[in-house]
Motif scaffolding. Structure first.
Motif: not given
Length: 230
Positions: A188-192
């Motif tokens: 995923p690009v945005d892990a958060k």
């Protein structure tokens, strides 16, 4: 009951334990959805399934009954098989369709336009997300973005996550990343944001499981201990 029949009945029950509610990702046997499981001296198996409400979605119900039929049909030594869903508004249609080995569209002719493969995969993707959150909660503060599956301590939750990823054809070996978008198979690009969505998915599934268990107990006047007895 003879030893042979007892053993076959146990094998049928074990087969039913491999069948999951598609939305909750839990075995039918744990949820209390198996109302009856019997094997005659002649080797004929009878399975009766039930759901928390009369109006549970027919596509979910069809998947459950069809999967249960397929699982039990693979038990060696059976001479016959009768798997049915009781007390559901579409039970007659579902039972006829499953017994005839028809798909969902043929069973609900004129009402359904698509088979259920896409729905099934959508639910497995949700199970991957929920499983990711369960595993990440055991990491003791370590950053999951830097971890592979092999870095995670062994646990039933990790085994379950690997199994769900394999169902989707996603990498699930020790060297593969812990965080994986189940829709794309990429990191995923945005892990958060990914982890927040995973947490929300797990919470929702567990809440739905609790509601379904409570409704089933109320509908059939069950004690909690009776849910998984079949």
């Amino acid at each position: 009951m003879t030893t042979l029949v007892t053993g076959t009945r146990a094998a049928v029950w074990a087969a039913l334990g491999t069948v999951r509610d598609p939305e909750l990702d839990e075995p039918l046997t744990d949820l209390g959805f198996v109302a009856r499981c019997e094997v005659s001296d002649a080797g004929h198996a009878v399975v009766r399934l039930r759901l928390p409400t009369y109006f549970c979605a027919p596509n979910f119900a069809f998947l459950m009954v069809a999967d249960a039929y397929d699982a039990v049909a693979g038990v060696p030594g059976l001479t016959g098989l009768d798997v049915r869903l009781d007390d559901h508004f579409a039970s007659d249609v579902i039972n006829r369709g499953v017994a005839a080995r028809q798909g969902f569209v043929a069973s609900f002719e004129g009402e359904a336009v698509d088979e259920l493969d896409t729905l099934r995969y959508d639910f497995v993707r949700k199970a991957v997300l929920a499983g990711t959150d369960r595993v990440c909660r055991s990491l003791g503060g370590r950053d999951p973005r830097a971890l592979s599956l092999g870095d995670v301590p062994p646990s039933p939750d990790l085994d379950r996550l690997r199994a769900r990823r394999r169902e989707l054809g996603l990498p699930a070996e020790d060297g593969d990343p812990l965080l994986l978008d189940p829709a794309t198979g990429t990191t995923p690009v945005d892990a958060k944001r990914h982890l927040a969505f995973a947490r929300l998915t797990r919470t929702s599934m567990e809440a739905n499981s609790g509601v379904c268990r409570g409704m089933l107990r109320a509908r059939y006047s069950l004690d909690a201990e009776e849910e998984g007895t079949g």
